[in-house]
Design an enzyme around this catalytic site. Structure first.
Site, PDB file in Angstrom:
ATOM      1  CD  GLU A 126      -2.996  -1.089   0.517  1.00  0.00           C
ATOM      2  OE1 GLU A 126      -3.139  -0.095  -0.233  1.00  0.00           O
ATOM      3  OE2 GLU A 126      -3.799  -2.028   0.538  1.00  0.00           O
TER       4      GLU A 126
ATOM      5  CB  CYS B 201      -1.784   7.005   1.329  1.00  0.00           C
ATOM      6  SG  CYS B 201      -3.064   6.080   2.173  1.00  0.00           S
TER       7      CYS B 201
END
Ligand code: NAP
Length: 472
Positions: free
Chosen positions: A231, A265
């Protein structure tokens, strides 16, 4: 990076920690391996009970854990408390749903000449989790809860600037009842990751963090033939079309950019606005960004606290300097204040061009780039025009246009008329340089399972799929 708690609001080093030695790492892997043999023999009901107990501990200790997070990485206390609550809910979600996610899946037995055929999701063993500081509890919980429910064990290498949160997590699951060693924190720097990942007892790794860290871990794992879930970063587009509710879009855009002090993010980072509404949106958005209250992250009145590290603050400042020197216009913010700690104000930058670093790079702070698009095609080209593909937002009330965005946006998560958020119920992950694999939902849980094909022939009468299976 040294392993230490440094308050980003003041720059003061509060506590330092010694890194685990190679022998200590070896011993922790040994405990994770033997805990795996114990855990895989437990039932889903037992594991669900322990995970619910971990959720109860989080609820009971919410204020204390939130204070530690705010002290270590600067998120507002209100958002830290919300994160603890989200972790408790996430743990309960997997406790309640794991049986369904892991149930044996019957296959077409006659077609393969079997008396019975099915797929079983079996645990694989100790998994290394390399985690970032930005959501220091939630990033870990969204790996740990499904992994432990599936019967895997976990070794946490947390970011070096959140050691106290890491140690709390290392104790949490044992205190909740899981076998000792089932989930443990290793206080190690990034250079020691190789020792863990090359150990044959460690079966796989998950990493949430930057592209560089992802490439490094994936390289080692590739050599070792170990599965990884990555990720990584993102530079999410937030597209605003003429039919959008501009006030709602500007309000959500401000939250989407500045939540977690701009260090998410899936924060919207590039605001791509149709030329017909560009000026109107830019004014509404800039006004809201300028009105955000920057200050003590422990205070109720604060919207934006400091950035987590000095390096992070310096990186953001350098990216903005680069853009301004190449002709970008700062609409608000853009100057780091002279004060102790790692502060950067909410900032909006316009007139960006491809030769500026911001055009391609992720900006990990409360800084928004504004882009003008002549039409839908240009908006999509800009939206898909970076190496990342994590989340994407599009604002339009035109249903046909919504369908086009859903089809054309090259991202792991597409949110229409909203901002990207993670939910235990929905898969989460990216494409392109934002990584691969998925967390959350049933898909996240199965990433670290052996998808075991079972074919049974012969004559004897036996109970149906799944009978006697510890995961039932
Ligand atoms: P980072 O520097 O990559 O650190 C993340 C973790 O990786 C830390 O534990 C770090 O340890 C470790 N690490 C760094 N370099 C490594 C290497 N070469 N080998 C092994 N481990 C290594 O990232 P960050 O600056 O803390 O976090 C921000 C980044 O994470 C942003 O790019 C953000 O977009 C991304 N992120 C992605 C997601 C997602 O779900 N896609 C979620 C949150 C954040 P040390 O602390 O010891 O260096």
């Amino acid at each position: 990076m040294s392993i230490a708690t440094t308050n980003p609001a003041t720059g003061e080093v509060l506590k330092t920690f010694d890194a685990a030695t190679p022998a200590e790492i070896d011993a922790a892997i040994g405990r994770a391996e033997s805990a795996f043999h114990t855990l895989r023999g437990t039932t889903l009901e037992q594991r669900a009970g322990w995970l619910n107990a971990a959720a109860d501990l989080l609820d009971a200790e919410r204020d204390e854990v939130a204070r530690t997070m705010t002290t270590e990485m600067g998120k507002t206390y209100a958002s830290a408390r919300a994160e603890v609550g989200k972790c408790a809910a996430g743990a309960r979600y997997y406790a309640a749903n794991a049986a369904g996610f892991l149930a044996d899946e019957p296959a077409d037995a006659p077609a393969v000449g079997a008396r019975r055929a099915f797929v079983r999701y079996s645990p694989i063993g100790p998994v290394l989790a390399v985690m970032p500081w930005n959501f220091p509890l939630w990033q870990v919980m969204r790996f740990a809860a499904p992994a432990l429910m599936a019967g895997n064990t976990g070794l946490l290498k947390h970011a070096s600037n959140v050691p106290q949160t890491a140690l709390y997590l290392g104790d949490l699951f044992t205190r909740a009842g899981f076998p000792a060693g089932a989930f443990a924190t290793l206080l190690i720097g990034s250079a020691a990751v190789e020792q863990v990942l090359t150990d044959p007892r460690v079966r796989a790794a998950t990493l949430t963090g930057s592209e560089g860290a992802g490439r490094s871990v994936a390289q080692i794992a590739g050599r070792e033939l170990k599965k990884t879930v990555l990720e990584l970063g993102g530079s999410d587009p937030f597209v605003v079309m003429p039919s959008a509710d501009l006030d709602a879009a500007a309000e959500v855009a401000t939250t989407a950019r500045c939540q977690n002090n701009g260090q998410s993010c899936i924060a919207a980072k590039r605001f791509i606005v149709h030329t017909d509404v560009y000026d109107d949106f830019a004014e509404r958005f800039t006004r809201r960004m300028a009105a955000l209250r920057v200050g003590d992250p422990m205070a109720d009145t604060t919207d934006v606290g400091p950035l987590a590290t000095e390096q992070g603050r310096d990186d953001v400042a350098a990216q903005i300097r680069d853009a301004v020197e190449a002709g970008a216009t700062v609409l608000t913010g853009g100057v780091a204040p002279e004060r102790p700690g790692w502060w950067y104000p909410p900032t909006v930058v316009a007139d960006l061009t491809p030769r500026m670093r911001m055009w391609q790079e992720e900006v990990f702070g409360p800084v928004a780039g504004l882009y003008r698009a002549a039409d839908y095609d240009e908006a999509i080209a800009l939206a898909n025009g970076t190496g990342f593909g994590l989340g994407a937002n599009a604002w339009t009330r035109d249903e046909q246009e919504q369908q086009r965005f859903i089809a054309d946006l090259d991202a792991g998560n597409v949110f229409i008329n909203g901002m990207t958020t993670s939910y235990p119920q929905l898969p989460f992950g990216g494409v392109k340089n934002s990584g691969y694999g998925r967390e959350l939902s049933a898909l996240g849980m199965r990433e670290f399972c052996n998808v075991k094909t079972v074919w049974v022939g012969g004559e004897q009468a036996t109970p149906g799929p799944g009978a006697g299976h510890a995961n039932e």
